[in-house]
Design a protein around this motif. Sequence first.
Motif, short mmCIF file in Angstrom:
data_model
loop_
_atom_site.label_atom_id
_atom_site.label_comp_id
_atom_site.label_asym_id
_atom_site.label_seq_id
_atom_site.Cartn_x
_atom_site.Cartn_y
_atom_site.Cartn_z
N LYS A 206 1.01 -1.27 -0.09
CA LYS A 206 -0.03 0.04 0.14
C LYS A 206 0.86 1.35 -0.07
O LYS A 206 0.44 2.19 -0.52
CB LYS A 206 -0.88 0.18 1.02
N ALA A 207 1.97 1.05 0.79
CA ALA A 207 2.71 2.43 0.83
C ALA A 207 3.68 2.54 -0.32
O ALA A 207 3.62 3.91 -1.15
CB ALA A 207 3.99 2.13 1.69
N VAL A 208 3.91 1.38 -1.22
CA VAL A 208 4.54 1.66 -2.55
C VAL A 208 3.49 2.29 -3.52
O VAL A 208 3.87 2.99 -4.34
CB VAL A 208 5.07 0.22 -3.06
N ASP A 209 2.42 1.72 -3.43
CA ASP A 209 1.40 2.12 -4.35
C ASP A 209 1.04 3.61 -4.17
O ASP A 209 1.05 4.49 -5.04
CB ASP A 209 -0.15 1.58 -4.33
N TYR A 210 1.04 4.27 -2.94
CA TYR A 210 0.94 5.60 -2.61
C TYR A 210 2.10 6.29 -3.04
O TYR A 210 1.80 7.50 -3.84
CB TYR A 210 1.15 5.77 -1.07
N LEU A 211 3.54 6.03 -3.12
CA LEU A 211 4.46 6.66 -3.82
C LEU A 211 4.32 6.68 -5.22
O LEU A 211 4.70 7.78 -5.93
CB LEU A 211 5.76 6.02 -3.39
N VAL A 212 3.98 5.67 -6.10
CA VAL A 212 3.73 5.73 -7.30
C VAL A 212 2.72 6.69 -7.84
O VAL A 212 2.91 7.61 -8.60
CB VAL A 212 3.35 4.45 -7.84
N LEU A 213 1.56 6.89 -6.91
CA LEU A 213 0.53 7.78 -7.08
C LEU A 213 0.89 9.11 -6.89
O LEU A 213 0.39 10.25 -7.31
CB LEU A 213 -0.63 7.60 -6.41
#
Length: 373
Positions: A111-118
Amino acid sequence: MRLTSQPILGLTLLTAMALGFQGPDRESIGGLDKRRSDAVRKATQAGLQYLADHQDAGGYWRADVGFKVNADYSSTKSDVAHVGITALAIMAFLSQGHVPRRGKYGKVVAKAVDYLVLASNENGYLSDNGTKMYSHAFATLALAEVYGMTRSKEVRKTLQRSIDLICQCQNREGGWRYKPFAQESDMSITVCQVMALRAARNSGIYVQKNVIRDAVDYVRNSDNRRSDGRRNRQWAWRNMDDGVFKYQMRRNARASFALTAAGVTTLYGAGIYKDPLLSRGLNYMRENLRDFNATWKGHYFFYYGNYYAVQAFYYAGGKLWNDYYRQISKVLLDFQSTDGSWPNHTGPGTNFSTAVATLILSIPYQYLPIFQR
């Protein structure tokens, strides 16, 4: 100078997880005896649990966005999604063997990686709520480590754009500043960018050699003795001053323990392993470590300074490393709160201090490719 490419290192953690390895279980950590090693394991697991419990539903961690004002921290936005703190939290989980979608905290990391990508803007800038180049570099470093472990195409795309931006933003001095395309540089920002570049290069992302070369020149030009043949004593800022590397290249810029740690780590990160500046920097840090920690414990200077000091001493190895890790582990173990967090009296907040403290203690596990000798 050599900037090595070692993408295979990132696969070691995945291999361990595939074999059923569920986390650090070595008898000794960082040269500590078994009792202290067990205490470190307990402390880092408590730190990770605290971070997991305080992750927002959007995948990020909250903190105060702001900037340094002398020894204070001025917030521009309070308790908001923070790219840099989220990146540091990801690094803390990775350093304990937790990768996206695998293991106890796999969903937390994913979830944290997805946030950084966004959080990636059109020009590649990783920013949210006004975070600056510090956060961009931490986020780039975290994504580089994730990419090295997962080979995710989506992460690679975001990572490549963020690396391109770092290279484009390097200025004539050879360094970087708080905002993209700034004309001035400072050591605290430059070290973040170089470590992000190294991690990306290690994971297989192309980085131009001249970018690293110019960054090395910037560090050398920031030598505190370079301008007038003696150490700068104009800034009598408690025991923090009179270090080996200056904040900026201008004549009266301050020098400090934290900046010295940043300069040494930048040189190591650029592939420089033998240099008189390294010896001077490490000796200065060794001599001033105890006073630095006593003066700034709980302040964001303490966490920032030791975030780079642990890297510098770890790269140095040997007695320097063992002595450092014994000292910092004792300080951090004694300072941890009962809920698993570490206090941050002045700075972005408790998520910041907990992520950094957990990461510092976890470096000897060698799961992060950037911290593998």
